[in-house]
Design a protein around this motif. Structure first.
Motif, PDB file in Angstrom:
ATOM      1  N   HIS A 198     -40.979  -3.183  64.133  1.00 23.81           N
ATOM      2  CA  HIS A 198     -40.674  -3.327  62.715  1.00 23.81           C
ATOM      3  C   HIS A 198     -39.177  -3.564  62.536  1.00 23.81           C
ATOM      4  N   ASP A 199     -38.817  -4.409  61.593  1.00 27.00           N
ATOM      5  CA  ASP A 199     -37.415  -4.640  61.265  1.00 27.00           C
ATOM      6  C   ASP A 199     -36.812  -3.394  60.641  1.00 27.00           C
ATOM      7  N   LEU A 200     -35.553  -3.135  60.962  1.00 25.60           N
ATOM      8  CA  LEU A 200     -34.742  -2.116  60.305  1.00 25.60           C
ATOM      9  C   LEU A 200     -33.621  -2.811  59.536  1.00 25.60           C
ATOM     10  N   PRO A 201     -32.968  -2.106  58.621  1.00 24.41           N
ATOM     11  CA  PRO A 201     -31.864  -2.725  57.883  1.00 24.41           C
ATOM     12  C   PRO A 201     -30.858  -3.375  58.828  1.00 24.41           C
ATOM     13  N   SER A 202     -30.510  -4.609  58.554  1.00 19.08           N
ATOM     14  CA  SER A 202     -29.619  -5.371  59.437  1.00 19.08           C
ATOM     15  C   SER A 202     -28.697  -6.303  58.676  1.00 19.08           C
ATOM     16  N   GLY A 203     -28.560  -6.114  57.370  1.00 23.20           N
ATOM     17  CA  GLY A 203     -27.830  -7.059  56.555  1.00 23.20           C
ATOM     18  C   GLY A 203     -26.390  -6.713  56.268  1.00 23.20           C
ATOM     19  N   HIS A 204     -25.858  -5.659  56.940  1.00 26.89           N
ATOM     20  CA  HIS A 204     -24.508  -5.202  56.601  1.00 26.89           C
ATOM     21  C   HIS A 204     -23.624  -5.097  57.846  1.00 26.89           C
ATOM     22  N   GLY A 205     -24.089  -5.678  58.952  1.00 27.00           N
ATOM     23  CA  GLY A 205     -23.291  -5.688  60.171  1.00 27.00           C
ATOM     24  C   GLY A 205     -23.233  -4.377  60.914  1.00 27.00           C
ATOM     25  N   VAL A 206     -24.176  -3.473  60.648  1.00 23.54           N
ATOM     26  CA  VAL A 206     -24.187  -2.164  61.299  1.00 23.54           C
ATOM     27  C   VAL A 206     -25.312  -2.122  62.329  1.00 23.54           C
ATOM     28  N   ALA A 207     -24.986  -1.742  63.546  1.00 24.24           N
ATOM     29  CA  ALA A 207     -25.989  -1.544  64.593  1.00 24.24           C
ATOM     30  C   ALA A 207     -26.502  -0.111  64.484  1.00 24.24           C
ATOM     31  N   TRP A 208     -27.758   0.052  64.035  1.00 20.05           N
ATOM     32  CA  TRP A 208     -28.426   1.344  63.971  1.00 20.05           C
ATOM     33  C   TRP A 208     -29.313   1.438  65.215  1.00 20.05           C
ATOM     34  N   ALA A 209     -29.533   2.532  65.873  1.00 15.03           N
ATOM     35  CA  ALA A 209     -29.049   3.854  65.591  1.00 15.03           C
ATOM     36  C   ALA A 209     -28.325   4.366  66.835  1.00 15.03           C
ATOM     37  N   SER A 210     -27.020   4.503  66.706  1.00 12.17           N
ATOM     38  CA  SER A 210     -26.241   5.121  67.771  1.00 12.17           C
ATOM     39  C   SER A 210     -26.714   6.541  68.038  1.00 12.17           C
ATOM     40  N   ALA A 211     -27.192   7.200  66.978  1.00 15.26           N
ATOM     41  CA  ALA A 211     -27.699   8.569  67.081  1.00 15.26           C
ATOM     42  C   ALA A 211     -28.653   8.823  65.930  1.00 15.26           C
ATOM     43  N   THR A 212     -29.569   9.769  66.137  1.00 13.11           N
ATOM     44  CA  THR A 212     -30.420  10.262  65.065  1.00 13.11           C
ATOM     45  C   THR A 212     -30.381  11.784  65.072  1.00 13.11           C
ATOM     46  N   LEU A 213     -30.668  12.371  63.907  1.00  6.19           N
ATOM     47  CA  LEU A 213     -30.671  13.826  63.771  1.00  6.19           C
ATOM     48  C   LEU A 213     -31.667  14.203  62.691  1.00  6.19           C
ATOM     49  N   LYS A 214     -32.599  15.102  63.010  1.00  9.54           N
ATOM     50  CA  LYS A 214     -33.521  15.645  62.014  1.00  9.54           C
ATOM     51  C   LYS A 214     -32.930  16.931  61.453  1.00  9.54           C
ATOM     52  N   ASP A 215     -32.777  16.979  60.126  1.00 13.33           N
ATOM     53  CA  ASP A 215     -32.147  18.142  59.519  1.00 13.33           C
ATOM     54  C   ASP A 215     -32.491  18.182  58.043  1.00 13.33           C
ATOM     55  N   GLY A 216     -32.956  19.356  57.568  1.00 16.29           N
ATOM     56  CA  GLY A 216     -33.167  19.568  56.152  1.00 16.29           C
ATOM     57  C   GLY A 216     -34.166  18.632  55.503  1.00 16.29           C
ATOM     58  N   GLY A 217     -35.205  18.253  56.229  1.00 19.88           N
ATOM     59  CA  GLY A 217     -36.238  17.391  55.664  1.00 19.88           C
ATOM     60  C   GLY A 217     -35.932  15.908  55.742  1.00 19.88           C
ATOM     61  N   TYR A 218     -34.798  15.552  56.365  1.00 20.66           N
ATOM     62  CA  TYR A 218     -34.412  14.156  56.525  1.00 20.66           C
ATOM     63  C   TYR A 218     -34.242  13.819  58.008  1.00 20.66           C
ATOM     64  N   THR A 219     -34.386  12.549  58.306  1.00 24.37           N
ATOM     65  CA  THR A 219     -33.927  12.010  59.584  1.00 24.37           C
ATOM     66  C   THR A 219     -32.663  11.214  59.291  1.00 24.37           C
ATOM     67  N   TYR A 220     -31.548  11.678  59.839  1.00 29.00           N
ATOM     68  CA  TYR A 220     -30.275  10.982  59.672  1.00 29.00           C
ATOM     69  C   TYR A 220     -30.127   9.947  60.788  1.00 29.00           C
ATOM     70  N   VAL A 221     -29.657   8.769  60.410  1.00 30.06           N
ATOM     71  CA  VAL A 221     -29.522   7.664  61.348  1.00 30.06           C
ATOM     72  C   VAL A 221     -28.061   7.211  61.332  1.00 30.06           C
ATOM     73  N   TYR A 222     -27.393   7.396  62.458  1.00 33.24           N
ATOM     74  CA  TYR A 222     -25.987   7.051  62.567  1.00 33.24           C
ATOM     75  C   TYR A 222     -25.864   5.675  63.224  1.00 33.24           C
ATOM     76  N   GLY A 223     -24.917   4.877  62.731  1.00 33.66           N
ATOM     77  CA  GLY A 223     -24.730   3.544  63.264  1.00 33.66           C
ATOM     78  C   GLY A 223     -23.270   3.250  63.507  1.00 33.66           C
ATOM     79  N   VAL A 224     -23.021   2.052  64.046  1.00 34.33           N
ATOM     80  CA  VAL A 224     -21.660   1.622  64.314  1.00 34.33           C
ATOM     81  C   VAL A 224     -21.463   0.205  63.803  1.00 34.33           C
ATOM     82  N   GLU A 225     -20.389   0.022  63.074  1.00 32.39           N
ATOM     83  CA  GLU A 225     -19.924  -1.309  62.698  1.00 32.39           C
ATOM     84  C   GLU A 225     -18.862  -1.682  63.726  1.00 32.39           C
ATOM     85  N   ASP A 226     -19.231  -2.553  64.643  1.00 31.68           N
ATOM     86  CA  ASP A 226     -18.413  -2.834  65.814  1.00 31.68           C
ATOM     87  C   ASP A 226     -17.559  -4.072  65.565  1.00 31.68           C
TER      88      ASP A 226
END
Length: 373
Positions: A198-226
């Motif tokens: 499946h496609d993930l957001p890719s329209g802002h020049g950010v490579a997702w996901a350098s890291a992920t973290l499940k916390d407080g009912g959310y999955t946080y997705v960290y990325g890098v604008e290289d």
């Protein structure tokens, strides 16, 4: 020259960047916490010995002898899934070298991604194709595209592994670029090929996901604008466990927006791969130090929120391999992996392609146990 050398190029520049900067002042202040303080960092002998012995074992010739990327995920069965990007498969010679790749008349296979599964202290390699002709678990659409792995998460018992697609646009060694982000869903009992992609957001020049973290009912997705130098952290989140949900992006004023173009630069100085882990009451960011080119130093920052700001830079470890042609990069944590502290891996590489065939030990992850007080 094989495709191996240019395929490693983004990771070869993964250490470039600038000093971390905090979230904009308008961001909402996080709740109070006690920052984790690094106490020690020592070699994780169990994992180091495990991958060394497995990589040198010639009982099978379609399995792992070295790789980078080095993400991990605990499967519902209790097995540990190790997720790799560029990977060597094949024989290790008695002198610690590896034969040339198949394209050059040798027997070594080179794939842009693979899995390994650890159970009860034993590893096994997962690839698609056959033993005679292995292929990547996340196959490219054509010879001018390939996938490198990001972090992975579990959603309803299904593995959701993120990948960044890169594409070649010319004949030069550096004529490639990041193209898009995807998530591939794998059944834990059939990891050799995805159920769906499946496609993930890719329209802002950010490579997702350098890291992920499940916390407080959310999955946080960290990325890098290289941008080469610098590299900027970005952050998104999805309610629940699946990355197929609705994404929200952290904005410059500390609020969340469903518009990807609102995603803000949280800080600079992160590597292409890093991690954010809950340690005690605080959140610890671990990354290679990209405030100077090709730094051997792994550093940590802390926050009272998974959204930052990450401050209080601490030295974690200086990689002893760095020097000459050899460099290290993309340190990050493995919170689900048992160790004497928080397990952290980093990758080792060489600017000289022939080094990887001369010495198999270069292109393998190293593992640390990091303790906090």
């Amino acid at each position: 020259m094989t495709r191996f050398r240019p395929a490693l190029a983004p990771l070869a520049i993964a250490l470039l960047g600038f000093t971390a900067v905090p979230l904009p002042a308008a961001a909402a202040p996080p709740a109070a916490c006690t920052p984790a303080v690094v106490a020690s960092a020592t070699t994780d002998a169990r994992l180091t010995d495990l991958f060394t012995a497995y990589g040198n074992d010639n009982s099978r010739l379609d399995d792992w002898t070295g790789a980078d990327g080095t993400y991990s995920l605990r499967l519902p069965s209790g097995k540990e899934l190790w997720i790799f990007s560029d990977t060597f498969l094949g024989r290790v010679n008695a002198d610690g070298s590896r034969p040339p790749v198949v394209e050059e008349g040798g027997t070594t296979v080179f794939l842009n991604n693979s899995f390994a599964v650890e159970r009860d202290g034993r590893l096994s390699t997962i690839h698609d194709g056959t033993a005679a002709k292995p292929t990547a678990v996340m196959p490219p659409r054509d010879e001018n595209h390939w996938y490198w792995a990001g972090d992975a998460t579990l959603a309803g018992g299904i593995v959701e592994a993120t990948y960044q697609e890169y594409e070649r646009f010319g004949t030069g060694a550096w004529d490639w670029r990041w193209h898009r982000n995807v998530v591939a869903r794998f059944a834990p009992g059939r990891l050799e090929r995805p159920i769906s992609v499946h496609d993930l957001p890719s329209g802002h020049g950010v490579a997702w996901a350098s890291a992920t973290l499940k916390d407080g009912g959310y999955t946080y997705v960290y990325g890098v604008e290289d941008l080469g130098s610098p590299k900027y952290m970005h952050l998104a989140r999805v309610r629940g466990q699946s990355l197929l949900g609705t994404w929200e992006f952290l904005t410059a004023d500390g609020t969340w927006s469903r518009n990807e173009t609102d995603s803000a630069r949280i800080m600079s100085g992160v590597a292409n791969e890093y991690s954010v882990t809950k340690v005690g009451s605080s959140y610890v960011l671990i990354t290679h130090d990209t405030s100077e080119p090709l730094s051997p130093n792994i550093v940590a920052y802390t926050s009272c929120s998974p959204a930052g700001p990450f401050t209080g830079r601490q030295h974690v470890y200086t990689t002893p391999e760095t020097g000459g042609n050899i460099f290290t990069y993309n340190a990050h944590a493995h919170p689900d992996v048992a160790g004497d502290g928080l397990v952290v891996s980093y990758n080792v590489n060489s600017f000289v392609n022939t080094d990887h065939y001369r010495d198999v030990t270069i292109y393998r992850p190293r593992f640390l146990d990091v303790t906090f007080r």
